[in-house]
Design a protein around this motif. Structure first.
Motif, mmCIF file in Angstrom:
data_model
loop_
_atom_site.group_PDB
_atom_site.id
_atom_site.type_symbol
_atom_site.label_atom_id
_atom_site.label_comp_id
_atom_site.label_asym_id
_atom_site.label_seq_id
_atom_site.Cartn_x
_atom_site.Cartn_y
_atom_site.Cartn_z
ATOM 1 N N ASP A 1 -5.980 -3.263 -6.872
ATOM 2 C CA ASP A 1 -6.619 -4.140 -7.862
ATOM 3 C C ASP A 1 -8.118 -3.870 -7.954
ATOM 4 N N ASP A 2 -8.475 -2.600 -8.056
ATOM 5 C CA ASP A 2 -9.863 -2.163 -8.231
ATOM 6 C C ASP A 2 -10.748 -2.460 -7.028
ATOM 7 N N VAL A 3 -10.168 -2.772 -5.887
ATOM 8 C CA VAL A 3 -10.922 -2.975 -4.653
ATOM 9 C C VAL A 3 -10.565 -1.850 -3.696
ATOM 10 N N PRO B 1 -2.629 -10.328 0.065
ATOM 11 C CA PRO B 1 -1.242 -10.742 0.341
ATOM 12 C C PRO B 1 -0.260 -9.647 -0.076
ATOM 13 N N ASN B 2 0.814 -9.499 0.694
ATOM 14 C CA ASN B 2 1.781 -8.445 0.408
ATOM 15 C C ASN B 2 2.409 -8.597 -0.965
ATOM 16 N N ALA B 3 2.620 -9.845 -1.402
ATOM 17 C CA ALA B 3 3.195 -10.052 -2.730
ATOM 18 C C ALA B 3 2.271 -9.532 -3.822
ATOM 19 N N VAL B 4 0.961 -9.680 -3.628
ATOM 20 C CA VAL B 4 -0.004 -9.152 -4.600
ATOM 21 C C VAL B 4 -0.036 -7.641 -4.557
ATOM 22 N N ALA B 5 -0.033 -7.070 -3.338
ATOM 23 C CA ALA B 5 -0.077 -5.614 -3.198
ATOM 24 C C ALA B 5 1.164 -4.966 -3.784
ATOM 25 N N ALA B 6 2.323 -5.627 -3.638
ATOM 26 C CA ALA B 6 3.564 -5.044 -4.155
ATOM 27 C C ALA B 6 3.571 -4.969 -5.672
ATOM 28 N N LYS B 7 2.843 -5.882 -6.334
ATOM 29 C CA LYS B 7 2.808 -5.884 -7.799
ATOM 30 C C LYS B 7 1.613 -5.125 -8.367
ATOM 31 N N ALA B 8 0.647 -4.789 -7.528
ATOM 32 C CA ALA B 8 -0.591 -4.178 -8.015
ATOM 33 C C ALA B 8 -0.442 -2.667 -8.160
ATOM 34 N N LYS B 9 -1.377 -2.097 -8.918
ATOM 35 C CA LYS B 9 -1.467 -0.641 -9.019
ATOM 36 C C LYS B 9 -2.258 -0.140 -7.820
#
Length: 490
Positions: free
Chosen positions: A173-175, A200-208
């Motif tokens: 997510d651009d970080v 969070p893993n849920a965010v990482a799983a959906k992120a580019k």
């Protein structure tokens, strides 16, 4: 064995000491010791009729009965722990052991099963009712901790697919940051500012996700420059190409490139892309490459200005004066002094692969690069090694011009180049009026001699006695250019 309580408790105590004291230090050896203790513990229990699958005997003696119950429950928990350790140490890949997710989740399941088994076999509690009640409770808890469960399952997916591992530099997510920990809930990143970012893993799983560490020997960097729309694209791209040539730290393969990215209402965006072999080089190389782009664009007369503001009126200017103002050696000169010195510069154009300076020669002029890229090489045994590249605004030859020192390096053009040169006679005439410039040149030469002393003729040993390098150089310049009278007047 009539009474297994004492040896059983002793074996448990030894196991606790091995676990807490981490003896021996080797994980595999410690695991086998604990497994041996567990099998010995099991033999002690089963050989004496103290089975973990039934209630403990000694019903007539309450204290012995409850101690037996405790040993049987410990057997279940010890078995669950050793099963988890065996899977973690013997079966899981090293990367998964570092991330701890599978071992933590599997350990939780095994311990839950061991606890249920201990309640059912040892304490003879109604497990079916407990399981039914726990199922309803699990539904309630599941609804209450949906986000946590999504993190757990997303963590399982991430660890299975392995888009990144501990130690990788990633962008989520651009970080951008370095992965320092992966657990059942989140991924921990160490950012370039030294902060820890928890994703969070849920965010990482959906992120580019961009993994900058794969492949491990190639890391890309990109600069986006907004150039005034009045500049001709070919002029800009040629200047950016020379800037890429002037950076000898970037990789030749994959080849770096410059391209026009897109146009806006106020500017044209150009992108410069290059590659380095070490992730830790990206920041330093990006800064160096931006400086090179700035200088080569300036040499091509492409101005970098605030966008959205009308371009300044075009005024005629002397390219020699503009060049001298970009050379740090002449920062202290006034406008009139720059104009006078600029009149002494002579323009020289060279094609690609032309040798400007041969090894072990004494330069008789100061050369300032107006445009192009030059390579500086030093001879080593039967070959030569490139040590630097120089571009617009950089000068060389001051060692021979000022102090008569020969250079051990070879300087040749890598691209068609334009140089302006200042001869010894013109320099002597100028230094007589501006001895402070001579001092600045001596300081620069002393710095280069100190950092790159083997590139020029060493200072004679006889002159070193009682003198610093700067003092010796200053005396040499004063004598070589006959500045003694002027120095006294100054």
């Amino acid at each position: 064995m009539t009474n297994p309580l004492i040896p059983g408790l002793a074996i448990v105590a030894v196991d606790v000491v091995v676990w807490r004291a981490r003896l021996p230090a080797n994980d595999l050896a410690r695991l086998f010791i604990r497994l041996a203790l567990f099998f010995l513990f099991s033999w002690v229990l089963f050989s004496s009729g103290l089975s973990p699958f039934t209630q403990a005997p000694y019903l007539d003696v309450v204290e012995l009965h409850w101690l037996g119950q405790v040993l049987e429950i410990i057997w279940w928990l010890m078995g669950a722990r050793l099963l988890t350790l065996s899977l973690d140490t013997l079966l899981l890949p090293r990367a998964w052991r570092k991330q701890r997710l599978f071992s933590d989740v599997f350990g939780a399941v095994v311990f839950l099963a061991a606890a249920v088994a201990a309640l059912g076999f040892v304490l003879e509690l109604p497990v079916r009712g407990l399981v039914a009640t726990s199922g309803a409770l699990a539904i309630v808890l599941g609804l209450a901790i949906q986000s946590t469960l999504s993190d757990v399952f997303a963590g399982i997916v991430i660890n299975t697919t392995e888009p990144y591992a501990i130690g990788d530099w990633v962008t989520i997510d651009d970080v951008e940051g370095k992965v320092v920990e992966m657990n059942w809930r989140a991924t921990h990143l160490l950012t370039g500012q030294g902060n820890t970012l928890i994703v969070p893993n849920a965010v990482a799983a959906k992120a580019k996700i961009t993994n900058n560490s794969r492949p491990g020997d190639v890391h890309g960097l990109s600069l986006v420059l907004e150039i005034e729309p009045e500049a001709r694209p070919k002029t800009v791209l040629d200047a950016l190409g020379r800037a890429l040539t002037g950076c000898n730290v970037i990789l030749a393969t994959p080849a770096p490139y410059a391209r026009m990215k897109r146009t806006t209402a106020n500017s044209v965006q150009y992108e410069v892309v290059a590659f380095v072999s070490d992730m830790n080089q990206k920041l330093a190389v990006s800064s160096e490459l931006f400086d090179l782009c700035y200088r080569h664009l300036a040499s091509a007369d492409v101005a970098l200005r605030a966008l959205g503001v009308p371009a300044p009126a075009v005024t005629s200017r002397d390219e020699k004066e503009a060049l001298l103002k970009r050379v740090s050696l002449f920062d202290s000169l006034s406008g009139e002094e720059v104009t006078r010195l600029a009149k002494c510069l002579s323009r020289h154009e060279y094609q690609e692969n032309h040798q400007i300076l041969a090894p072990d020669t004494v330069p008789d002029s100061l050369s300032i690069v107006h445009s192009g890229v030059l390579s500086v090489s030093i001879a080593e045994s039967e070959s030569s090694r490139e040590i630097a590249r120089i571009g617009p605004g950089e000068a060389f030859g001051e060692a021979g011009l000022l102090a008569g020192l020969s250079m051990r390096v070879s300087i040749a053009t890598l691209t068609p180049s334009v140089l302006f040169q200042l001869s010894k006679d013109d320099m002597t005439s100028f230094l007589k009026d501006h001895p402070e410039v001579a001092k600045q040149m001596c300081q620069l030469l002393a710095y280069r001699q100190d950092k790159l002393g083997r590139l020029v003729t060493p200072m004679p040993a006889a002159q070193k006695k009682g003198h610093t390098l700067f003092q010796w150089l200053l005396e040499t310049v004063w004598n070589r250019h006959s500045l003694n009278d002027e120095s006294e007047n100054k």
